[in-house]
Design an enzyme around this catalytic site. Structure first.
Site, short mmCIF file in Angstrom:
data_model
loop_
_atom_site.label_atom_id
_atom_site.label_comp_id
_atom_site.label_asym_id
_atom_site.label_seq_id
_atom_site.Cartn_x
_atom_site.Cartn_y
_atom_site.Cartn_z
N ASP A 51 8.42 6.66 -14.89
CA ASP A 51 8.36 6.66 -13.43
C ASP A 51 9.58 5.97 -12.83
OD1 ASP A 51 5.91 7.96 -13.45
OD2 ASP A 51 4.80 6.09 -13.61
N TYR A 109 5.21 0.65 -25.39
CA TYR A 109 5.77 0.14 -24.14
C TYR A 109 5.69 -1.38 -24.14
CZ TYR A 109 5.85 4.75 -21.86
OH TYR A 109 6.13 6.04 -21.51
#
Length: 256
Positions: A51, A109
């Site tokens: 994003d 992540y």
């Protein structure tokens, strides 16, 4: 020729990986660099959509083009056409069947939190500042409740519809890194804003607003309103990637 690239980027100035009409993207920068270098238009596909504002320490992309530049030299050549906040570190010719997204077996992540009442300009781009003290031991206890194959509907934002909200999280760890707190989450796939919502939930656990047992109850409820907030994008990094059945990529140690 099908070519795989290893790259990293600072996502601060971009609207994520995918080409967007309303601003610059990493994908657009990569495709422009390939065109300027090879004189060919190529679609550069990536391991996943990051994003707006999200960073990547390690990212894999691939494209098809006629290329006579040796793979060892290709990163240097591409970097000469890329902005300073995007860098290619490796390239390899891969089988025609290779797909950067679908051949990836798991991703990790990392989310960074800076627990401080005062700002630090050197952390501002890469960590979320949490104003209150955090109990790392409780956060680690809460983190273990995310491990396993389960429904993660409670820690996702509404976005692109998905067939299932069930995913497998292989590990979720909370650890100090200097002045920062790092949350590492590895899974076989992630829902929209899932890691940022996990980080927000663990911040609430560390701050005493939730307990580790609450995390289990929240996941079972599937209710997004019960979990912690979705933390800002600046603290999130795509950190590590794992691939199988792609021998040409082994030298890059994608899982290291």
């Amino acid at each position: 020729m099908n070519i795989a690239l290893i790259l990293s980027y600072d996502g601060t100035n971009y609207n994520g990986w995918q080409v967007q009409k309303n601003g610059p993207s990493i994908q657009e920068s990569m495709e422009t660099a390939v065109f300027r270098l090879l004189g060919q238009k190529a679609h550069v596909s990536g391991v996943g959509r990051t994003d707006s504002g999200v960073h990547a320490r390690r990212y894999v992309a691939s494209f098809r083009a006629n290329c006579t530049i040796p793979m060892a030299r290709l990163p240097y050549a591409l970097n000469s056409f890329l902005p300073d906040d995007i860098a290619v570190s490796g390239a390899a010719a891969v089988p025609e069947s290779f797909d950067a997204r679908f051949d990836c077996t798991k991703k990790e992540y990392a989310y960074y939190i800076y627990p401080s009442a005062l700002r630090d300009p050197f952390h501002a781009r890469y960590a979320y500042r949490y104003h209150y003290p955090l109990d790392l031991a409780k956060m680690q206890q809460g983190a273990q409740r995310f491990v396993g194959r389960q429904d993660f509907a409670a820690v996702r934002s509404q976005g692109t519809p998905v067939k299932s909200t069930v995913r497998t999280v292989f590990w979720c760890e909370v650890e100090p890194v200097g002045e920062l707190i790092r949350i590492r989450v590895c899974g076989d796939g992630f829902l929209y804003n899932m890691v940022r919502a996990i980080a927000g939930t663990l911040a609430y656990v560390g701050g005493g607003k939730l307990t580790p047992d609450d995390v289990t109850a929240i996941l079972r409820s599937g209710d997004r309103e019960q979990a912690g907030p979705t933390l800002p994008a600046n603290g999130l990094f795509m950190n590590r990637l794992w691939y199988e059945h792609t021998p040409a990529l082994d030298p890059f140690q994608l899982g290291s």
